[in-house]
Design an enzyme around this catalytic site. Structure first.
Site, short mmCIF file in Angstrom:
data_model
loop_
_atom_site.label_atom_id
_atom_site.label_comp_id
_atom_site.label_asym_id
_atom_site.label_seq_id
_atom_site.Cartn_x
_atom_site.Cartn_y
_atom_site.Cartn_z
N TYR A 142 40.37 37.64 42.15
CA TYR A 142 41.22 36.92 41.20
C TYR A 142 40.39 36.28 40.09
O TYR A 142 40.89 36.06 38.98
CB TYR A 142 41.99 35.81 41.90
CG TYR A 142 43.27 36.23 42.60
CD1 TYR A 142 43.27 37.21 43.57
CD2 TYR A 142 44.47 35.60 42.29
CE1 TYR A 142 44.43 37.57 44.22
CE2 TYR A 142 45.64 35.95 42.94
CZ TYR A 142 45.62 36.94 43.90
OH TYR A 142 46.78 37.28 44.53
N LYS A 191 37.27 43.40 55.21
CA LYS A 191 37.20 44.86 55.12
C LYS A 191 35.73 45.25 55.15
O LYS A 191 35.20 45.86 54.22
CB LYS A 191 37.92 45.31 53.82
CG LYS A 191 38.10 46.80 53.68
CD LYS A 191 39.15 47.40 54.59
CE LYS A 191 39.17 48.92 54.47
NZ LYS A 191 39.92 49.58 55.54
N ASP A 223 43.41 46.01 57.17
CA ASP A 223 44.49 46.99 57.38
C ASP A 223 45.05 46.88 58.80
O ASP A 223 46.26 46.93 59.03
CB ASP A 223 44.03 48.42 57.05
CG ASP A 223 42.68 48.78 57.62
OD1 ASP A 223 41.99 47.90 58.18
OD2 ASP A 223 42.29 49.97 57.53
N ASP A 247 46.74 36.69 49.98
CA ASP A 247 47.96 36.82 49.17
C ASP A 247 48.90 37.84 49.82
O ASP A 247 50.09 37.57 50.03
CB ASP A 247 47.59 37.27 47.75
CG ASP A 247 48.81 37.51 46.89
OD1 ASP A 247 49.70 36.64 46.90
OD2 ASP A 247 48.88 38.55 46.22
N ASP A 251 52.54 37.12 52.42
CA ASP A 251 53.91 37.60 52.15
C ASP A 251 54.45 38.33 53.38
O ASP A 251 55.61 38.15 53.77
CB ASP A 251 53.92 38.58 50.96
CG ASP A 251 54.18 37.88 49.63
OD1 ASP A 251 53.80 36.70 49.51
OD2 ASP A 251 54.77 38.50 48.73
C1 IPM Z 1 50.98 33.48 45.42
C2 IPM Z 1 51.38 34.27 44.21
C3 IPM Z 1 50.29 34.16 43.17
C4 IPM Z 1 49.01 34.70 43.76
C5 IPM Z 1 50.61 34.83 41.82
C6 IPM Z 1 51.88 34.30 41.22
C7 IPM Z 1 49.47 34.74 40.85
O1 IPM Z 1 51.64 35.58 44.56
O2 IPM Z 1 50.80 32.26 45.29
O3 IPM Z 1 50.86 34.07 46.49
O4 IPM Z 1 48.81 35.92 43.75
O5 IPM Z 1 48.21 33.91 44.26
MG MG Z 2 51.57 35.97 46.65
#
Ligand code: IPM
Ligand code: MG
Length: 363
Positions: A142, A191, A223, A247, A251
């Site tokens: 990032y 990884k 993975d 990240d 999710d």
């Molecule tokens: C998160 C989001 C952010 C990230 C984006 C919006 C830049 O997906 O906080 O997980 O990737 O960190």
């Molecule tokens: Mg995210």
């Protein structure tokens, strides 16, 4: 007790969900005689429209000077074609880096009331889902250089992934210390079969483990981890991982608990001034319709009370209020499902916020 909270409503559903979290904070303040003052900060698309950049320095300064920052979400289709440096998300990255909040804590815990909303089979869910992802937040790909060049008549894009030992060590310590407060199991995810940065990551984790003998350290390739999270999430206590893997995995982890709309997060560095935000995005498709789920943001405010303001009891009270409202069968659209034992009631964003506030006031 007086606390100054910088508030970033942001874009899309950001303003709606943050307003509900503020109502909840105000209910706590009233009940316990605290004074919370709010300082509005523009960030993301709204700041691009006003100032031509996603996080002007004076806005960042407001955040750094606050006792903590509450954030909704940023981004939306309107700004998708902006160059990388001027995208709303860049404001978020600048904020995280500017506040030096290297440790992002994302809990994945199933609410028993929402077990039916999980896409996993009941026998997997019933084994229990309760783990935390500790994500490195201000390093890695990032924050490396991003360049697009012309080479042999085509465009070539380069994103640099770089980690220094001290960056790995400080997040590693948070991982071990988090595990010490829980079930003493830390899974380091990388990884290392491909990446140098991951091989360094792994070696630092093992060096640190000598200092944390009471924590059982395991290694897992990212993975495989993505697979294990859906196969048997009950095996995890604390996962520590680098920025991009965190990240993606967070999710996935949120979804198995029912909805990403329920998950809060805290981001902290070496001071008590933290950044608190739900892990979901700005959901422009449902913005302004009063149907977003404010619980992820409300629980983020609860984390702020616990981790930055030392108000554990008040934080637990918010969590209990959320739980009671779910017990009573109230659901936002994203967590609405069928329940054989109870009639569920669909409510909007502001109604959900109000129910949680009423629960706090009435107890
Ligand atoms: C998160 C989001 C952010 C990230 C984006 C919006 C830049 O997906 O906080 O997980 O990737 O960190
Ligand atoms: Mg995210």
């Amino acid at each position: 007790m007086d606390k100054k909270i910088a508030v970033i409503r942001g874009d899309g559903i950001g303003p709606e969900i943050v307003n509900q979290a503020i109502n909840v904070l105000n209910a706590i303040a009233k009940k316990y005689n605290y004074t919370f003052t709010y300082d509005d900060v523009d960030m993301g698309g709204v700041a691009i429209d006003k100032y031509g950049e996603p996080l002007p320095q004076k806005m960042l300064d407001k955040c750094i000077k606050s006792d903590s920052v509450l954030l909704g979400a940023v981004g939306g289709p309107k700004w998708n074609s902006m160059p990388g440096e001027l995208r709303p998300e860049k404001g978020l990255l600048k904020l995280r880096a500017g506040m030096k909040v290297y440790s992002n804590n994302r809990p994945a815990k199933i609410w028993p009331q929402l077990a039916q909303s999980s896409p996993l089979k009941a026998d997997i869910v019933n084994k229990g889902i309760d783990f935390i992802i500790v994500r490195e937040l201000i390093g890695g790909i990032y924050f490396g250089t991003h360049t697009t060049i012309d080479e042999n008549n085509e465009k070539v894009a380069i994103d640099e992934l770089k980690y220094a030992e001290h960056e790995i060590e400080r997040i590693g310590r948070i991982g071990f210390e988090t595990a010490q407060k829980r079930n003493h199991k830390l899974c380091s995810v990388e990884k290392s079969n491909v990446l140098d940065s991951s091989r360094l990551w792994k070696s630092v984790m093992h060096r640190l483990s000598e200092e944390y003998k009471d924590v059982e350290l395991t290694d897992m390739l990212v993975d495989n981890c993505a697979m294990q999270i859906v196969k048997d999430p009950s095996q995890f206590d604390v996962i520590v991982t680098e920025n991009m893997f965190g990240d993606i995995l967070s999710d996935e982890a949120s979804m198995i608990t029912g909805s990403i709309g329920m998950i809060p997060s805290s981001s902290l560095g070496d001071s008590s001034c933290g950044l608190y935000e739900p892990i979901h995005g700005s959901a422009p498709d449902i913005a302004g319709k009063d149907i977003a789920n404010p619980i992820g943001t409300i629980l983020s405010a609860a984390m702020m009370l616990k981790y930055s303001f030392n108000m554990s009891k008040e934080s637990d009270e918010i969590e209990k209020a959320v739980s009671n409202v779910l017990d009573k069968g109230y659901r936002c659209k994203d967590i609405m499902s069928h329940d054989d034992n109870q009639e569920l009631k669909l409510v909007g964003c502001s109604e959900m916020g109000k129910l949680i506030v009423d629960e706090i006031i009435s107890k």
